[in-house]
Enzyme design. Structure first.
Site, PDB file in Angstrom:
ATOM      1  N   ASP A  13       5.342  13.971   7.125  1.00 51.36           N
ATOM      2  CA  ASP A  13       4.896  13.776   8.386  1.00 51.36           C
ATOM      3  C   ASP A  13       4.534  14.941   8.964  1.00 51.36           C
ATOM      4  O   ASP A  13       4.588  15.322  10.169  1.00 51.36           O
ATOM      5  CB  ASP A  13       5.746  12.985   9.133  1.00 51.36           C
ATOM      6  CG  ASP A  13       6.343  11.853   8.460  1.00 51.36           C
ATOM      7  OD1 ASP A  13       5.289  11.031   7.740  1.00 51.36           O
ATOM      8  OD2 ASP A  13       7.490  11.409   8.536  1.00 51.36           O
ATOM      9  N   LYS A  16      -0.131  16.612   7.287  1.00 51.11           N
ATOM     10  CA  LYS A  16      -0.923  16.886   6.284  1.00 51.11           C
ATOM     11  C   LYS A  16      -2.411  16.430   6.511  1.00 51.11           C
ATOM     12  O   LYS A  16      -3.432  16.898   5.885  1.00 51.11           O
ATOM     13  CB  LYS A  16      -0.294  16.514   4.984  1.00 51.11           C
ATOM     14  CG  LYS A  16       0.860  17.301   4.805  1.00 51.11           C
ATOM     15  CD  LYS A  16       1.339  16.915   3.228  1.00 51.11           C
ATOM     16  CE  LYS A  16       2.287  15.510   3.338  1.00 51.11           C
ATOM     17  NZ  LYS A  16       3.344  15.602   4.197  1.00 51.11           N
ATOM     18  N   GLY A  40       1.830   8.417   4.258  1.00 49.82           N
ATOM     19  CA  GLY A  40       0.785   7.842   5.375  1.00 49.82           C
ATOM     20  C   GLY A  40       0.047   9.165   5.824  1.00 49.82           C
ATOM     21  O   GLY A  40       0.580  10.026   6.457  1.00 49.82           O
ATOM     22  N   HIS A  41      -1.322   9.045   5.670  1.00 49.81           N
ATOM     23  CA  HIS A  41      -1.997  10.194   6.305  1.00 49.81           C
ATOM     24  C   HIS A  41      -3.233   9.773   7.328  1.00 49.81           C
ATOM     25  O   HIS A  41      -4.024   8.870   6.919  1.00 49.81           O
ATOM     26  CB  HIS A  41      -2.892  10.641   5.007  1.00 49.81           C
ATOM     27  CG  HIS A  41      -1.962  11.779   4.199  1.00 49.81           C
ATOM     28  ND1 HIS A  41      -2.586  12.214   3.042  1.00 49.81           N
ATOM     29  CD2 HIS A  41      -0.669  12.073   4.331  1.00 49.81           C
ATOM     30  CE1 HIS A  41      -1.500  12.986   2.363  1.00 49.81           C
ATOM     31  NE2 HIS A  41      -0.123  12.718   3.369  1.00 49.81           N
ATOM     32  N   GLN A 223       4.530  13.573   1.107  1.00 53.80           N
ATOM     33  CA  GLN A 223       5.909  13.769   1.449  1.00 53.80           C
ATOM     34  C   GLN A 223       6.215  15.044   1.721  1.00 53.80           C
ATOM     35  O   GLN A 223       5.132  15.901   2.096  1.00 53.80           O
ATOM     36  CB  GLN A 223       6.953  13.261   0.563  1.00 53.80           C
ATOM     37  CG  GLN A 223       7.145  11.441   0.414  1.00 53.80           C
ATOM     38  CD  GLN A 223       6.015  11.118  -0.500  1.00 53.80           C
ATOM     39  OE1 GLN A 223       5.827  11.371  -1.477  1.00 53.80           O
ATOM     40  NE2 GLN A 223       5.488   9.868  -0.154  1.00 53.80           N
TER      41      GLN A 223
END
Ligand code: IMP
Length: 429
Positions: A13, A16, A40-41, A223
């Site tokens: 988080d 990225k 999650g991006h 991650q």
């Protein structure tokens, strides 16, 4: 030819998505090499917001996007994500999206086991994303996994399915659960197989071709290093290697291809899920960081834990991953703080440490040693050059850089693609 590998240098988080998107627009191929749809991006392009969990970020710009063998693939999550993005106008076809045919699958039985274990763990919960990531990696190294290529041979899977089901049935029995419904599983796989197989390719070969043509490859990590199964805060980690070295093993392109390693670093620290976090703030300051930084997980919506910048952890991550330069993100969240703190070392039972120890008991016990700096007035949000930054904010960046022993390559000052200060272009390095 310069390739770039992007990794998170904290607990994930770090922001990225935006950096990868910015780099992806100049890459010829973007490769995911570990993790799965636990990532999650969020990409913000103009007035469109794209939320990606599994697909490489290049997919939004039409860049060749590749899921490498190091990823664990949930075929149903893939289908849902492809459909969601297609509805947003993104074109996804076998020309611009390739999936490694040796990629292991996440099956419903993995999700079940993830949930059963977490529910039984009480206070020892890892706080996983519940996506079945850990159990799927276990089956991969246990040599029981069903892989993408197996979907073309469902009629002859016999003994492999036997082994997989026997293993899971024993575990499920321990949790008082019924055995795997093998017929239902095969029927579900049969239904999803054509969708998955249309993208299945010999990815290492496609990457060779791309490379020989002089393409720029962007490796997109998920991650962060502190969640790495070897180097992270074990056992409160994910089940893959999140360090830069995995870019090679998880894609099938040799280690020399890794290129410039860009570590993404948030100007403060956050973590989702359980586990040690020396600089965590459970007071109003932590609350303020969380509110200003909108610190809620992209995948699970969970509130992230927040704290001051920990230079010891980031220095360690940068060393372990051979980070060439960092991208510092979310500096604007610190705007307006009277004082800001940076952790420069730990105290453990009277001793001073300049690294994070491996033993979980020590990790939980270390006390941060802080250095305090004046905050800055004015805003850093939207800055596109050093001249746009308050002098004190520049001092903060310089101190971070010094303490982590790694230079700053980029500073990101808002979620917008162009709100970036470029110090050193990773692709031109
Ligand atoms: P798992 O990867 O679902 O097994 O979760 C293991 C740990 O990694 C948990 O603490 C999760 O919160 C954390 N984690 C997994 N993926 C991400 C991510 O993309 N960002 C931040 N934390 C993550």
């Amino acid at each position: 030819m310069a390739n770039v590998t992007v990794i998170g240098a904290q607990w994930g988080d770090e922001g990225k998505g935006k950096i990868v998107d910015w780099l992806a627009s100049r890459a010829d191929a973007v490769v995911r090499f570990q993790g799965g749809h636990n990532a999650g991006h969020t990409l913000v392009v103009g007035d469109q917001v794209y939320k990606l969990s599994l697909l490489p970020s290049g997919i939004v710009t039409g860049t060749l996007s590749i899921i490498g063998n190091g990823v664990v693939l949930d075929p149903w999550a893939l289908k849902a994500e492809v459909e969601k993005l297609t509805a947003q106008g993104v074109e996804i076809n076998p020309d611009n999206f390739a999936l490694a045919d040796n990629c292991p699958l996440i099956l419903p039985l993995h999700r079940d086991l993830d949930g059963l274990r977490e529910a039984a763990a009480g206070t020892g919960k890892i706080g996983t994303t519940g996506r079945g990531i850990g159990p799927a990696y276990e089956d991969k190294v246990g040599r029981r996994a069903i892989r993408v290529c197996d979907l073309a041979h469902l009629d002859t899977l016999g003994s492999q399915l036997d082994r997989l089901c026997a293993h899971h049935d024993a575990l499920r029995a321990g949790f008082g659960q019924p055995p795997v419904d093998r017929d239902a599983l095969v029927a579900e796989l049969r239904e999803i197989a054509p969708f998955v197989l249309q993208f299945a390719q010999v990815v290492w070969k496609r990457l060779q071709t791309v490379r020989k043509a002089g393409a720029r490859v962007l490796f997109e990590g998920a991650q962060g290093v502190l969640l790495d199964v070897d180097h992270g805060t074990y056992p409160f980690v994910t089940s893959s290697n999140t360090v830069s070295g995995t870019a090679s093993a998880g894609s099938g392109l040799g280690p020399a291809a890794t290129g410039f390693v860009l570590g993404i670093v948030k100007a403060y620290t956050t973590r989702v899920g359980s586990g040690p976090f020396p600089t965590e703030l459970t007071d109003a300051t932590g609350q303020k960081l969380g509110e200003r930084g909108h610190e809620f997980g992209t995948v699970t919506g969970r509130k992230r834990r927040c704290g001051w910048f920990d230079a010891v952890l980031v220095r360690q991550s940068c060393a372990i991953s051979g980070v060439t330069g960092i991208a510092l993100t979310k500096l604007d969240v610190l705007d307006g703080f009277e004082k800001v703190r940076i952790c420069t070392g730990y105290r453990l039972r009277g001793k001073v440490l300049d690294y994070f120890p491996s033993y979980a008991g020590d990790q939980a016990e270390v006390e941060p040693i802080y250095e305090e700096m004046d905050g800055w007035h004015g805003t850093t949000a939207g800055a596109r050059s050093w001249a746009d930054l308050p002098a004190q904010a520049i001092k903060y960046i310089q101190r971070v850089q010094e303490l982590i022993e790694t230079p700053v390559a980029l500073v990101s000052t808002s979620p917008e693609r162009d709100d970036t200060i470029l110090v050193r272009d990773p692709f031109l390095d």
